[in-house]
Design an enzyme around this catalytic site. Structure first.
Site, PDB file in Angstrom:
ATOM      1  N   HIS A  73       7.328   8.338  28.688  1.00 59.56           N
ATOM      2  CA  HIS A  73       6.713   7.514  27.639  1.00 59.56           C
ATOM      3  C   HIS A  73       7.796   6.717  26.904  1.00 59.56           C
ATOM      4  O   HIS A  73       7.720   6.526  25.702  1.00 59.56           O
ATOM      5  CB  HIS A  73       5.933   8.442  26.690  1.00 59.56           C
ATOM      6  CG  HIS A  73       4.999   7.740  25.749  1.00 59.56           C
ATOM      7  ND1 HIS A  73       4.206   6.680  26.106  1.00 59.56           N
ATOM      8  CD2 HIS A  73       4.706   7.970  24.430  1.00 59.56           C
ATOM      9  CE1 HIS A  73       3.488   6.291  25.065  1.00 59.56           C
ATOM     10  NE2 HIS A  73       3.787   7.044  24.029  1.00 59.56           N
ATOM     11  N   HIS A  93      10.439   4.954  22.165  1.00 56.86           N
ATOM     12  CA  HIS A  93       9.088   4.640  21.695  1.00 56.86           C
ATOM     13  C   HIS A  93       9.017   3.320  20.934  1.00 56.86           C
ATOM     14  O   HIS A  93       8.131   3.105  20.101  1.00 56.86           O
ATOM     15  CB  HIS A  93       8.491   5.785  20.855  1.00 56.86           C
ATOM     16  CG  HIS A  93       6.989   5.788  20.868  1.00 56.86           C
ATOM     17  ND1 HIS A  93       6.230   5.156  19.914  1.00 56.86           N
ATOM     18  CD2 HIS A  93       6.101   6.340  21.726  1.00 56.86           C
ATOM     19  CE1 HIS A  93       4.940   5.332  20.194  1.00 56.86           C
ATOM     20  NE2 HIS A  93       4.837   6.046  21.286  1.00 56.86           N
ATOM     21  N   ASP A 142       0.608  12.498  24.112  1.00 60.93           N
ATOM     22  CA  ASP A 142       1.729  11.563  24.009  1.00 60.93           C
ATOM     23  C   ASP A 142       2.676  11.913  22.860  1.00 60.93           C
ATOM     24  O   ASP A 142       2.290  12.553  21.881  1.00 60.93           O
ATOM     25  CB  ASP A 142       1.200  10.152  23.737  1.00 60.93           C
ATOM     26  CG  ASP A 142       0.662   9.481  24.992  1.00 60.93           C
ATOM     27  OD1 ASP A 142       0.488  10.169  26.011  1.00 60.93           O
ATOM     28  OD2 ASP A 142       0.415   8.262  24.936  1.00 60.93           O
ATOM     29  N   ASP A 143       3.893  11.414  22.980  1.00 60.15           N
ATOM     30  CA  ASP A 143       4.883  11.297  21.893  1.00 60.15           C
ATOM     31  C   ASP A 143       5.704  12.555  21.619  1.00 60.15           C
ATOM     32  O   ASP A 143       6.584  12.540  20.770  1.00 60.15           O
ATOM     33  CB  ASP A 143       4.261  10.830  20.564  1.00 60.15           C
ATOM     34  CG  ASP A 143       3.606   9.471  20.655  1.00 60.15           C
ATOM     35  OD1 ASP A 143       3.724   8.834  21.725  1.00 60.15           O
ATOM     36  OD2 ASP A 143       2.971   9.049  19.683  1.00 60.15           O
ATOM     37  N   HIS A 166      -2.421  13.165  21.031  1.00 57.34           N
ATOM     38  CA  HIS A 166      -0.986  13.134  20.732  1.00 57.34           C
ATOM     39  C   HIS A 166      -0.513  14.524  20.307  1.00 57.34           C
ATOM     40  O   HIS A 166      -1.150  15.159  19.460  1.00 57.34           O
ATOM     41  CB  HIS A 166      -0.693  12.147  19.598  1.00 57.34           C
ATOM     42  CG  HIS A 166      -0.968  10.717  19.952  1.00 57.34           C
ATOM     43  ND1 HIS A 166      -2.234  10.190  19.962  1.00 57.34           N
ATOM     44  CD2 HIS A 166      -0.128   9.726  20.337  1.00 57.34           C
ATOM     45  CE1 HIS A 166      -2.171   8.910  20.329  1.00 57.34           C
ATOM     46  NE2 HIS A 166      -0.903   8.597  20.554  1.00 57.34           N
TER      47      HIS A 166
HETATM   48 ZN   LIG Z   1       3.133   6.893  22.054  1.00 62.49          ZN
END
Ligand SMILES: [Zn+2]
Length: 249
Positions: free
Chosen positions: A100, A104, A49-50, A194
């Site tokens: 995503h 955020h 993620d991210d 992540h």
């Molecule tokens: Zn995230």
């Protein structure tokens, strides 16, 4: 007098309930939420993620390539804008790319138009990279209440969470990250790491180790979409979800 005491308690109880609901990985009010899938096969999905983030995403990609593993990257729209070539590399190397959100920010207590824009802007960026077919969604910080699930369900979108959470956003001890994965993984698991955010040297090492250990145990790695095709019932939608997902063993 009873009301004076009782009302704040009821309000507090409701707020605590809403908070628990907003952060539950395995339950949402509407639409399809996938925590893992039910399958007897030793198969798991690694997710990141991210990102994309220069350095980290590349390090993860190199490890995945060395092991011949395909994973799923849930990208933040503004990071795609900043690092478009890196996002394109993820896609070109055969990984799945998901949405995503754009910025955020937590998508709770926001207007429907704000949430929809967060989804749409990142969808458009992903389409611009050449992503075809279904785009899976994962909420920032795993947070959702009513608006996000409603918008996703209205357009038939799948919300993907995870059942294996080494917490590499809070912890970079390689041994701890590795053991948290190995203690909780099971057939059909979706593992959360992540590639974005703060530098994560521990994550990079742990991913390498975890892939090796899971392979030794006979696991193979697929993208989330491939995993969903394999599983019978994933964690499904609505009020029955909690009872349909067996507790972690
Ligand atoms: Zn995230």
């Amino acid at each position: 007098m009873r009301w004076a005491v009782g009302t704040p308690l009821v309000v507090l109880g409701l707020l605590v309930g809403l908070w628990q609901l907003s952060k539950s990985w395995s339950f949402q009010l509407l639409g399809e939420l996938y925590v893992r899938v039910e399958t007897p096969e030793k198969v798991v999905a690694l997710t990141f993620d991210d990102g994309p983030k220069p350095g980290q995403t590349e390090a993860i990609l190199d490890i995945l390539k060395r092991h011949g593993v395909k994973a799923s990257f849930f990208m933040v729209g503004k990071n795609i804008e900043r690092h478009r070539e890196l996002a394109a590399r993820v896609l070109a190397e055969g990984h799945q790319v998901g949405n995503h959100s754009y910025s955020h920010h937590r998508l709770i207590f926001k207007t429907p138009s704000y949430v929809q824009e967060e989804i749409d802007k990142t969808d458009a960026l992903l389409r611009g990279l050449g992503v075809e077919g279904e785009i899976l969604f994962r909420a920032p910080n795993g947070k959702k209440l009513v608006v996000l699930p409603w918008l996703l369900s209205r357009s038939g979108r799948k919300h993907i969470t995870f059942d294996v959470v080494p917490r590499d956003d809070a912890e970079q001890d390689v041994g701890l990250l590795t053991s948290r994965v190995m203690e909780t993984v099971r057939p059909g698991s979706i593992i959360l790491f992540h590639d974005g955010g703060e530098d994560k040297p521990g994550t990079i090492q742990a991913v390498d180790i975890v892939i090796g250990k899971l392979r030794e145990q006979g696991y193979r790695f697929v993208t989330v979409s491939e995993l969903l095709k394999l599983g019978g019932i994933a964690s499904a939608s609505g009020a029955t979800t909690a009872s349909r997902v067996p507790p972690a063993e």
